[in-house]
Scaffold this active site. Structure first.
Site, short mmCIF file in Angstrom:
data_model
loop_
_atom_site.label_atom_id
_atom_site.label_comp_id
_atom_site.label_asym_id
_atom_site.label_seq_id
_atom_site.Cartn_x
_atom_site.Cartn_y
_atom_site.Cartn_z
N LYS A 68 -4.25 -7.55 3.43
CA LYS A 68 -5.16 -6.48 3.01
C LYS A 68 -5.70 -6.74 1.61
O LYS A 68 -4.95 -6.78 0.64
CB LYS A 68 -4.44 -5.14 3.06
CG LYS A 68 -5.34 -3.95 2.75
CD LYS A 68 -4.63 -2.63 3.00
CE LYS A 68 -5.58 -1.46 2.79
NZ LYS A 68 -4.96 -0.17 3.12
N ASP A 72 0.85 -1.18 0.00
CA ASP A 72 0.00 0.00 0.00
C ASP A 72 0.89 1.24 0.00
O ASP A 72 1.80 1.34 0.82
CB ASP A 72 -0.90 -0.02 1.25
CG ASP A 72 -2.04 0.98 1.18
OD1 ASP A 72 -1.80 2.14 0.81
OD2 ASP A 72 -3.19 0.59 1.48
N HIS A 90 -2.63 25.10 -8.54
CA HIS A 90 -3.91 24.79 -9.16
C HIS A 90 -4.97 24.72 -8.05
O HIS A 90 -4.68 24.23 -6.95
CB HIS A 90 -3.82 23.46 -9.91
CG HIS A 90 -5.01 23.13 -10.74
ND1 HIS A 90 -6.14 22.54 -10.20
CD2 HIS A 90 -5.26 23.31 -12.06
CE1 HIS A 90 -7.03 22.36 -11.17
NE2 HIS A 90 -6.52 22.82 -12.31
N CYS A 102 -6.89 3.71 -2.05
CA CYS A 102 -6.81 2.26 -1.79
C CYS A 102 -7.87 1.44 -2.50
O CYS A 102 -7.57 0.60 -3.36
CB CYS A 102 -6.89 2.00 -0.29
SG CYS A 102 -5.63 2.86 0.68
N ASP A 145 -0.96 -0.28 -4.70
CA ASP A 145 -2.24 0.28 -5.11
C ASP A 145 -2.12 1.74 -5.55
O ASP A 145 -2.88 2.21 -6.38
CB ASP A 145 -3.29 0.13 -4.01
CG ASP A 145 -2.88 0.75 -2.68
OD1 ASP A 145 -1.72 1.20 -2.55
OD2 ASP A 145 -3.71 0.75 -1.75
N HIS A 146 -1.18 2.45 -4.97
CA HIS A 146 -0.90 3.85 -5.33
C HIS A 146 0.44 4.20 -4.71
O HIS A 146 1.11 3.33 -4.14
CB HIS A 146 -2.01 4.79 -4.83
CG HIS A 146 -2.34 4.61 -3.37
ND1 HIS A 146 -1.50 5.03 -2.36
CD2 HIS A 146 -3.40 4.02 -2.76
CE1 HIS A 146 -2.04 4.72 -1.19
NE2 HIS A 146 -3.19 4.09 -1.40
#
Length: 533
Positions: free
Chosen positions: A133, A45, A256, A85, A318-319
């Site tokens: 997980k 993760d 931004h 996630c 996942d990221h």
């Protein structure tokens, strides 16, 4: 038990217009037997994919990621399909883009009975096992997490996270900091040694880690997110502190508007010293080193029972984790630190040390696994098999990877649905309906830090990229669907609370800011709910 699995293997890649899969023949004297390989995936993760290759890999010792890189393939431009996630994992398990499964946030993802690629392998003769997980079905995560996602259209600005901090624990002999992950890793390693080693059928094993996701900040209560970067001196010694880069930040007035919203809600808009930033990044890298050691336990278990040569071993995430890049921590952003994921594959005779430049994403894992095992890929899958890239073979027709990736985000800490198209050197980011919020365009070949938004200077290119993006997803329509969903879900949640609504919403993790004007914030929500779709 098929003893020939542990003998010499020959890998043949068969390519034609209708099929592209690996056939493995195990040699036992004069006898040959075809079989399907084992699949082992370790999914962490929040692992920044840029740490899996140089120069990022130099900052922290990651010997087992290095082992996979040296004996297999590393995808240099692998991306999540949603930088949070649950939606990210939903895309990986389903092989479909987030807008197709309507996995809008950490609360709304796949149904519990959704058929994943692991389920399909089980239906086709594989023994399957999962540890740790998973986090891809609807209904999870805290109330704060879902309410913040539902109310992101409300015109207020509230801090929703704890300020990122570090926490040194243990001493130079403290190896097991994330004990939950170590326990599940131990279980997976035991399963390999005691169950997988004696199977007469191929197996698919999944191990999901929490690390290097930051830990909850306990002082903020049970609704707190993860804003504590925790490690021990043992792991910090694996980090080359002198190589840690201090990220450059744009002035607040040049940010931004969506990025500024993220910075504020993540409680990162106040001042940080250089030492604080360097510490956060050092502790994050140390947490990555601990995750790498867990990968090492899986490698060792497979090696001990002679299964490395007949197993596809994957490491992914996942990221990523911003770790104070762009004045943010956590994910929920299309910046590289958040959206760029780890993806390495090793085993089965693939070329050692291969680096693939072409952009790929997590939805590609689904068709790759099925392709590898000879199982037909269902219609409607968004991804493409990576076998031609892994084995440097040619392919024609609609099975060729298009060379672009799509990532989208609809959850908390960003006040607009976000869509990223990565193709060639360009990263194009569009928001909401495509007109109310200006896009961003970065040339990653000359601006790795993503500090120069060139959208205004290259309007024709933006038009071309926006057209390409809309050919993949009608994103203004998707954004409207998310707007409607958010209002409906929040309205139903509020109604379910009755007279407890005011006290409940005031106690969520934005409670410190909410107390400043509770009636005003409630009025803003009421006005938002009254807007027709």
């Amino acid at each position: 038990m098929i003893m020939c699995w542990r003998l010499v293997v020959v890998v043949v890649v068969l390519c034609c217009s209708s099929t592209n899969h690996v056939v493995i023949w195990a040699r036992n004297g004069t006898q040959q037997q075809a079989f399907r390989p084992n699949i082992v995936m370790v999914m962490s993760d929040a692992f920044d994919g840029r740490l899996t290759f140089r120069p990022g890999a130099d900052v922290v010792q990651l010997p087992y990621i290095g082992y996979l890189r040296e004996r297999g393939v590393v995808f240099l431009n692998a991306y999540t399909n949603s930088p949070i996630c649950c939606p990210s994992r939903a895309a990986m398990w389903s092989g479909r883009f987030v807008h197709l499964t309507q996995s809008w946030n950490n609360f709304k993802c796949l149904d519990k009975n959704y058929t994943t690629w692991m389920d399909i392998l089980q239906e086709n003769g594989y023994r399957t096992k999962s540890f740790g997980k998973l986090d891809f079905t609807s209904g999870g995560h805290s109330v704060s997490n879902r309410v913040e996602a539902w109310t992101r259209d409300v015109p207020f600005l509230l801090r929703q996270e704890g300020r990122p901090v570090t926490d040194l624990t243990g001493d130079a002999s403290t190896v097991r900091v994330m004990t939950k992950d170590w326990n599940t890793t131990d279980s997976a390693a035991r399963w390999i040694r005691h169950t997988a080693a004696s199977l007469s059928q191929p197996f698919a094993l999944y191990l999901g880690l929490n690390l290097p996701h930051p830990y909850p900040t306990d002082s903020l209560g049970p609704n707190a997110g993860g804003s504590t970067f925790r490690s021990s001196p043992y792991w910090l010694k694996k980090v080359s502190r002198q190589l840690i880069s201090l990220p450059k930040w744009l002035p607040v007035e040049e940010m931004h508007p969506v990025d500024y919203y993220s910075t504020f809600t993540k409680n990162c808009s106040s001042n940080f010293t250089e030492e604080e930033v360097r510490d956060i990044r050092a502790f994050y890298y140390a947490m990555c080193a601990e995750a790498d050691a867990m990968l090492g336990e899986v490698v060792s278990a497979l090696s001990d029972v002679g299964l490395l040569s007949t197993t596809l071993l994957m490491f992914t995430s996942d990221h990523g984790e911003l770790a104070m890049e762009h004045r943010q921590f956590y994910k929920m952003s299309m910046f590289e630190g958040s959206s760029h994921v780890a993806l390495l594959m090793a085993g089965l005779g693939m070329k050692a040390g291969l680096e693939v430049q072409q952009p790929v994403s997590l939805v590609d894992i689904y068709p790759t696994v099925l392709d590898l095992t000879g199982v037909p890929v269902p219609v409607g899958v968004s991804g493409h098999s990576l076998l031609p890239l892994m084995y440097q073979s040619s392919l024609s027709g609609d099975r060729v990877h298009p060379g672009w990736v799509l990532s989208e985000y609809h959850g908390c800490n960003a006040n607009a649905s976000t869509y990223m198209l990565r193709t060639g050197p360009w990263k194009y980011i569009a928001y909401d309906d495509g007109s109310s919020i200006p896009p961003q365009l970065f040339d990653l070949s000359s601006d790795e830090e993503e500090l120069k938004n060139v959208a205004a200077r290259l309007p024709r290119l933006c038009q071309q990229l926006d057209k390409a993006l809309r050919s993949i997803v009608n994103y203004p329509s998707v954004s409207q669907a998310v707007h409607r969903y958010n209002r409906q879900q929040f309205g139903a949640w509020r109604d379910s609370l009755g007279e407890n609504y005011s006290s409940t919403i005031a106690s969520l993790r934005w409670h410190r800011d909410w107390r400043k004007d509770p009636r005003g914030y409630e009025r803003a929500i009421d006005e938002w709910l009254g807007v027709s779709a």
